[in-house]
Write an enzyme that holds these catalytic residues in place. Structure first.
Site, PDB file in Angstrom:
ATOM      1  CG  ASP A   1      10.103   3.000  33.688  1.00 36.93           C
ATOM      2  OD1 ASP A   1       9.555   1.969  33.100  1.00 36.93           O
ATOM      3  OD2 ASP A   1       9.319   4.080  33.809  1.00 36.93           O
TER       4      ASP A   1
ATOM      5  CG  ASN B   1       4.469  14.590  35.931  1.00 39.13           C
ATOM      6  OD1 ASN B   1       4.580  13.868  35.070  1.00 39.13           O
ATOM      7  ND2 ASN B   1       5.066  14.306  37.229  1.00 39.13           N
TER       8      ASN B   1
ATOM      9  CG  HIS C   1       6.360  11.029  34.181  1.00 40.14           C
ATOM     10  ND1 HIS C   1       5.750  10.843  35.400  1.00 40.14           N
ATOM     11  CD2 HIS C   1       5.848  10.103  33.400  1.00 40.14           C
ATOM     12  CE1 HIS C   1       4.961   9.756  35.374  1.00 40.14           C
ATOM     13  NE2 HIS C   1       4.841   9.124  34.208  1.00 40.14           N
TER      14      HIS C   1
ATOM     15  CD  GLU D   1       7.711  11.824  37.937  1.00 43.37           C
ATOM     16  OE1 GLU D   1       6.935  12.569  37.598  1.00 43.37           O
ATOM     17  OE2 GLU D   1       7.292  10.590  38.460  1.00 43.37           O
TER      18      GLU D   1
HETATM   19  C1  F6R Z   1       6.322   3.364  31.805  1.00 42.37           C
HETATM   20  C2  F6R Z   1       6.615   4.651  32.017  1.00 42.37           C
HETATM   21  C3  F6R Z   1       5.831   5.866  32.426  1.00 42.37           C
HETATM   22  C4  F6R Z   1       4.474   5.843  31.647  1.00 42.37           C
HETATM   23  C5  F6R Z   1       3.587   7.071  31.987  1.00 42.37           C
HETATM   24  C6  F6R Z   1       2.281   6.853  31.292  1.00 42.37           C
HETATM   25  O1  F6R Z   1       7.260   2.361  31.603  1.00 42.37           O
HETATM   26  O2  F6R Z   1       7.909   4.983  31.764  1.00 42.37           O
HETATM   27  O3  F6R Z   1       6.577   7.043  31.991  1.00 42.37           O
HETATM   28  O4  F6R Z   1       4.510   5.806  30.231  1.00 42.37           O
HETATM   29  O5  F6R Z   1       3.394   7.184  33.182  1.00 42.37           O
HETATM   30  O6  F6R Z   1       1.410   5.884  31.917  1.00 42.37           O
HETATM   31  P1  F6R Z   1       0.037   5.560  31.308  1.00 42.37           P
HETATM   32  O7  F6R Z   1       0.304   5.018  29.929  1.00 42.37           O
HETATM   33  O8  F6R Z   1      -0.294   4.299  32.426  1.00 42.37           O
HETATM   34  O9  F6R Z   1      -0.645   6.516  31.332  1.00 42.37           O
END
Ligand code: F6R
Length: 241
Positions: A67, A136, A138, A143
């Protein structure tokens, strides 16, 4: 879904890096699907260490990131392209021409998403997709929703995501309101998936991901249906299971 228990964050990072390194060793021209966020940083550090020790060659590796914020340039230190350069690409012998992140500067969302889907298709398929887990449920920026997303899509960031991210920006007005993300179906198309999870704060959602029903309200629960999905989680993250 195979669950590998790690002692702590460092152990989780080493185990994840070992798995990624093994993938590159057996297939030097692997296509790696990569993630940003805080969870994979330790694994990237381990991969850099392996490369510096002469044990890991990225020269034929291709990468496709999950992303990118819409509107941020690659030079912006909050962009995911900047993150990847900073944590991995600048420190290993990967050819940056073989690394892909959605084009945050493309204002036409339909074009940006179509072009990224073409990149994914032209890669011949992702060999190993690394994922982190949102609180959540995701994955990428997919989401909770009424249905699982398919290809690359443009998402409106939720108020809670904007609130969580505003500490990294000069002001709230600078926080992007949209992002491009690979879709759930594209993620499921990877041959192997590696989800890394660390910390007590992720324990409730990890329980839902592994033990709960498969539902788009918990996007990562879809991984239960993947034929080769591995979760590497530390004891804190697994503490509710
Ligand atoms: C990042 C991504 C997000 C993160 C997720 C967890 O490229 O796609 O889905 O993997 O938000 O983030 P952290 O590891 O910071 O808890």
């Amino acid at each position: 879904m195979q669950v590998i228990r790690a002692k702590d964050y460092a152990d989780m990072s080493r185990k994840a890096a070992n798995l990624i390194a093994a993938q590159i060793l057996v297939k030097p021209n692997s296509v790696l699907g990569l993630a940003t966020g805080s969870t994979p940083i330790g694994a990237y550090e381990e991969l850099v260490r392996k490369h510096e020790a002469g044990d890991l060659d990225f020269s034929k590796v291709k990468s496709i990131n999950l992303d990118e914020y819409k509107g941020l340039s690659p030079d912006n230190d909050q962009s995911y392209r900047y993150f990847m350069n900073d944590h991995l690409f600048n420190h290993v012998n990967i050819d940056k021409a073989n690394t892909n992140v959605p084009n945050g500067l493309e204002p036409d969302a339909e074009k940006a998403c179509r072009e990224y889907d073409e990149i994914i298709a032209a890669s011949g398929g992702i060999d190993l997709q690394l994922l982190g887990l949102g609180h959540n449920g995701h994955i990428g920026f997919n989401e909770p929703a009424d249905e699982f997303s398919k290809g690359t899509n443009c998402v409106n960031l939720t108020k809670s995501t904007i609130d969580a991210n505003k500490r990294f920006f000069a002001s709230e007005a600078d926080v992007p309101t949209q992002a491009y993300t690979m879709g759930c179906a594209s993620i499921m198309g990877a041959k192997k998936i590696l989800l890394v999870v660390s910390g007590k704060d992720k324990a409730p959602i990890l329980k839902k991901v592994i033990c709960g029903p498969v539902t788009p309200q918990v996007p990562a629960s879809l991984l239960q249906l993947h034929p080769d999905a591995i979760v590497i989680a530390d004891e804190d993250a697994l503490s509710e299971i």
